[in-house]
Design an enzyme around this catalytic site. Sequence first.
Site, PDB file in Angstrom:
ATOM      1  N   ASP A 185      27.939  43.541  -6.152  1.00  0.00           N
ATOM      2  CA  ASP A 185      28.238  42.733  -7.326  1.00  0.00           C
ATOM      3  C   ASP A 185      28.385  43.645  -8.552  1.00  0.00           C
ATOM      4  O   ASP A 185      29.090  44.651  -8.485  1.00  0.00           O
ATOM      5  CB  ASP A 185      27.153  41.670  -7.514  1.00  0.00           C
ATOM      6  N   TYR A 319      29.200  41.060 -18.580  1.00  0.00           N
ATOM      7  CA  TYR A 319      30.537  40.589 -18.215  1.00  0.00           C
ATOM      8  C   TYR A 319      31.483  40.712 -19.410  1.00  0.00           C
ATOM      9  O   TYR A 319      32.654  41.062 -19.252  1.00  0.00           O
ATOM     10  CB  TYR A 319      30.467  39.140 -17.721  1.00  0.00           C
ATOM     11  N   HIS A 376      26.854  37.476   0.086  1.00  0.00           N
ATOM     12  CA  HIS A 376      26.895  38.166  -1.201  1.00  0.00           C
ATOM     13  C   HIS A 376      25.574  38.869  -1.495  1.00  0.00           C
ATOM     14  O   HIS A 376      25.562  39.970  -2.035  1.00  0.00           O
ATOM     15  CB  HIS A 376      27.222  37.164  -2.309  1.00  0.00           C
TER      16      HIS A 376
END
Length: 398
Positions: A185, A319, A376
Amino acid sequence: MSSTVQTRTEVRPFNVEIHEEQIDDLLRRVASTRWPSKELVEDRSQGVQLATLKALADYWTTDYNLGRLEAKLNALPQFITEIDGVDIHFIHVRSPHEDALPLIMTHGWPGSVIELLEAIGPLTDPTAHGGDAEDAFDLVLPSLPGYGFSAEPKEVGWDPGRTARAWAELMHRLGYASYVAQGGDLGAIVTDVMGRQAPEGLLGIHMNLLVTTLGAATPPPGDSEEERAALDAIGTFTTSGFGYFLEQSTRPQTIGYALLDSPVALAAWLLDHDTDSYYKISSAFVDGKPSGNLTRDNILDNITLYWLTGTGASAARPYWELGRAQALAAGQAPPEVSLPVGFTTFPGEIFQAPRSWAESSYPSLSYFNEADKGGHFAAWEEPELFSTEVRAAFRSLR
């Protein structure tokens, strides 16, 4: 590394302290939740399902041991050190075996250092988990800036490149002349950048998300069946599961108000990631059927950490930083990774990266494997399998 402020280089021991009033506040806020009506569909296409959140909230306030997070973390050697003006929290577990290979692993969002804890034993003491002593690692698990007990930056500019330089400084500060790095990630983005920066001492990297493909200006090829399946999966993710990414990369402050005010809103936001992990976590709470180590207690350890540290907004800002860094670098090709690269694709990941894509992204690819289970949160869900992959990826570098 360049530093904007004078830093203190000492490494200080750290212990978690959770106060009773924090627990009381959490329980009060969960109890006073204003619930929406039930979604109008039978799947997750409108978001996190009401039954899942109510089951999570009920378990959180009645059966979950709110003291276990503190005990779990304080059973491990934890430290704080200031790098480039930010206090970085990290776990540092040395292997009982001689000549262990130093490894720095980076978590992602919506996880935290919590998602890596299940892999500590298999990686540092492989003989106790069916492995060989020569595959042992000394393990460094930092919390990203703004996550967990790492301080949040007070200025913009903490993009993946700056974090990668901080990690290199951390390994140098711990006395490791050579080491390897791993990530998934957001951690895969940091690890990818570490490989491109190639700091002195870094021997190789391993990742379990092909970050070079997500958001690529030019779509990767879709000639084979595997490539077409991967493109379809990326398309599905970007059209129906990308909401959190858009919000955090453009308006992290806006969503942060909800995440710091309501524990249930925070839980919903952290659960609403990819379809595979959502349904596995939902099953753990609604049906009592966890997938691997994605248990109710382990999931709530992660959510509780976010809540008690008040990091909902600061954990979203990377982000925004990533989007800003990509905009500033538009049209500039990043340096290639010349170090050995290992890659493992897990079947439940956002997309299963074909070997052809990994080879195109990393000409120095030295290890590739398709795992038969896991998603994930690979290190969290399947720590033994994940550890086997990490050992295999770095075996040739010892």
